[in-house]
Design a protein around this motif. Structure first.
Motif, PDB file in Angstrom:
ATOM      1  N   THR A  91      35.625  44.402 -18.193  1.00 26.24           N
ATOM      2  CA  THR A  91      34.938  44.739 -16.948  1.00 26.24           C
ATOM      3  C   THR A  91      34.546  43.467 -16.211  1.00 26.24           C
ATOM      4  O   THR A  91      33.862  42.600 -16.757  1.00 26.24           O
ATOM      5  N   ALA A  92      35.007  43.359 -14.970  1.00 20.83           N
ATOM      6  CA  ALA A  92      34.769  42.153 -14.182  1.00 20.83           C
ATOM      7  C   ALA A  92      35.345  42.345 -12.786  1.00 20.83           C
ATOM      8  O   ALA A  92      36.081  43.301 -12.536  1.00 20.83           O
ATOM      9  N   VAL A  93      35.009  41.404 -11.919  1.00 20.59           N
ATOM     10  CA  VAL A  93      35.730  41.292 -10.652  1.00 20.59           C
ATOM     11  C   VAL A  93      36.902  40.347 -10.897  1.00 20.59           C
ATOM     12  O   VAL A  93      36.715  39.251 -11.429  1.00 20.59           O
ATOM     13  N   TYR A  94      38.074  40.778 -10.535  1.00 18.03           N
ATOM     14  CA  TYR A  94      39.290  39.998 -10.736  1.00 18.03           C
ATOM     15  C   TYR A  94      39.726  39.388  -9.409  1.00 18.03           C
ATOM     16  O   TYR A  94      39.824  40.088  -8.399  1.00 18.03           O
ATOM     17  N   TYR A  95      39.991  38.085  -9.450  1.00 22.29           N
ATOM     18  CA  TYR A  95      40.346  37.338  -8.247  1.00 22.29           C
ATOM     19  C   TYR A  95      41.761  36.793  -8.355  1.00 22.29           C
ATOM     20  O   TYR A  95      42.120  36.167  -9.366  1.00 22.29           O
ATOM     21  N   CYS A  96      42.523  36.990  -7.319  1.00 22.99           N
ATOM     22  CA  CYS A  96      43.833  36.362  -7.200  1.00 22.99           C
ATOM     23  C   CYS A  96      43.647  34.969  -6.621  1.00 22.99           C
ATOM     24  O   CYS A  96      42.820  34.770  -5.707  1.00 22.99           O
ATOM     25  N   THR A  97      44.404  34.011  -7.135  1.00 19.82           N
ATOM     26  CA  THR A  97      44.291  32.631  -6.654  1.00 19.82           C
ATOM     27  C   THR A  97      45.675  32.023  -6.480  1.00 19.82           C
ATOM     28  O   THR A  97      46.661  32.480  -7.068  1.00 19.82           O
ATOM     29  N   SER A  98      45.717  30.960  -5.699  1.00 15.75           N
ATOM     30  CA  SER A  98      46.911  30.129  -5.623  1.00 15.75           C
ATOM     31  C   SER A  98      46.467  28.689  -5.697  1.00 15.75           C
ATOM     32  O   SER A  98      45.368  28.340  -5.235  1.00 15.75           O
ATOM     33  N   GLY A  99      47.295  27.847  -6.292  1.00 16.33           N
ATOM     34  CA  GLY A  99      46.871  26.464  -6.446  1.00 16.33           C
ATOM     35  C   GLY A  99      47.962  25.597  -7.009  1.00 16.33           C
ATOM     36  O   GLY A  99      49.150  25.820  -6.769  1.00 16.33           O
ATOM     37  N   LEU A 100      47.542  24.601  -7.813  1.00 13.53           N
ATOM     38  CA  LEU A 100      48.480  23.636  -8.335  1.00 13.53           C
ATOM     39  C   LEU A 100      48.018  23.166  -9.711  1.00 13.53           C
ATOM     40  O   LEU A 100      46.946  23.543 -10.186  1.00 13.53           O
ATOM     41  N   LEU A 101      48.862  22.377 -10.337  1.00 13.11           N
ATOM     42  CA  LEU A 101      48.513  21.757 -11.606  1.00 13.11           C
ATOM     43  C   LEU A 101      48.011  20.343 -11.343  1.00 13.11           C
ATOM     44  O   LEU A 101      48.621  19.591 -10.596  1.00 13.11           O
ATOM     45  N   ASP A 102      46.913  20.006 -11.966  1.00 14.77           N
ATOM     46  CA  ASP A 102      46.370  18.663 -11.864  1.00 14.77           C
ATOM     47  C   ASP A 102      46.131  18.159 -13.280  1.00 14.77           C
ATOM     48  O   ASP A 102      45.241  18.653 -13.976  1.00 14.77           O
ATOM     49  N   ARG A 103      46.948  17.208 -13.717  1.00 13.90           N
ATOM     50  CA  ARG A 103      46.867  16.684 -15.082  1.00 13.90           C
ATOM     51  C   ARG A 103      46.935  17.814 -16.102  1.00 13.90           C
ATOM     52  O   ARG A 103      46.181  17.862 -17.078  1.00 13.90           O
ATOM     53  N   GLY A 104      47.858  18.738 -15.841  1.00 10.30           N
ATOM     54  CA  GLY A 104      48.099  19.825 -16.787  1.00 10.30           C
ATOM     55  C   GLY A 104      47.166  21.000 -16.676  1.00 10.30           C
ATOM     56  O   GLY A 104      47.350  22.014 -17.367  1.00 10.30           O
ATOM     57  N   GLU A 105      46.162  20.915 -15.849  1.00  2.51           N
ATOM     58  CA  GLU A 105      45.197  21.996 -15.688  1.00  2.51           C
ATOM     59  C   GLU A 105      45.437  22.712 -14.365  1.00  2.51           C
ATOM     60  O   GLU A 105      45.651  22.077 -13.324  1.00  2.51           O
ATOM     61  N   TYR A 106      45.345  24.036 -14.403  1.00  2.00           N
ATOM     62  CA  TYR A 106      45.508  24.803 -13.173  1.00  2.00           C
ATOM     63  C   TYR A 106      44.273  24.643 -12.314  1.00  2.00           C
ATOM     64  O   TYR A 106      43.150  24.860 -12.775  1.00  2.00           O
ATOM     65  N   GLN A 107      44.486  24.254 -11.056  1.00  2.00           N
ATOM     66  CA  GLN A 107      43.408  24.082 -10.100  1.00  2.00           C
ATOM     67  C   GLN A 107      43.624  25.032  -8.927  1.00  2.00           C
ATOM     68  O   GLN A 107      44.509  24.813  -8.106  1.00  2.00           O
ATOM     69  N   PRO A 108      42.852  26.105  -8.844  1.00  2.00           N
ATOM     70  CA  PRO A 108      43.024  27.016  -7.709  1.00  2.00           C
ATOM     71  C   PRO A 108      42.515  26.403  -6.414  1.00  2.00           C
ATOM     72  O   PRO A 108      41.511  25.689  -6.419  1.00  2.00           O
ATOM     73  N   LYS A 109      43.226  26.664  -5.337  1.00  2.00           N
ATOM     74  CA  LYS A 109      42.807  26.185  -4.022  1.00  2.00           C
ATOM     75  C   LYS A 109      42.357  27.320  -3.115  1.00  2.00           C
ATOM     76  O   LYS A 109      41.491  27.134  -2.265  1.00  2.00           O
TER      77      LYS A 109
END
Length: 121
Positions: A91-109
């Protein structure tokens, strides 16, 4: 600027399924990475899953592995998150995101407005 519109949330019983959808305002192939976050009441926002649109690579947080599936339909320009065997802890609010990888980590923009998923026991 990318606008993201989610749909598909709802109220279900434990063990049931839902499919969330997200449509970006640009062609999905122009976005490097898309993902889903969720935030439950009183908890920090967490990354649930992401997919790389260049090679189809997917990642999931441990608590949803084997139950959730992320995918994209390029022809319909839509990102999906299939939620199976749902549990009350989902149970939660689910958010769609778009972004990029920064040093192997996903960074949503960019973030969608969120869609509520409620799972009753």
């Amino acid at each position: 600027q990318v606008q993201l519109v989610e749909s598909g949330g709802g109220f279900v019983q434990a063990g049931e399924s839902l499919r969330l959808a997200c449509r970006p305002s640009v062609g999905i192939t122009r976005i490097w990475i898309m993902g889903w976050y969720r935030q439950a009441p009183g908890k920090q926002r967490e990354l649930v899953s992401f997919i790389r649109n260049d090679n189809g690579l997917t990642r999931y947080t441990d608590s949803v592995k084997g139950r959730f599936t992320i995918s994209r339909d390029i022809a319909n320009n839509t990102l999906y998150l299939e939620l199976n065997s749902l549990e009350p802890d989902d149970t939660a609010v689910y958010y769609c995101t778009s972004g990029l990888l920064d040093r192997g980590e996903y960074q949503p923009k960019f973030w969608g407005q969120g869609t509520q998923v409620t799972v009753s026991s």
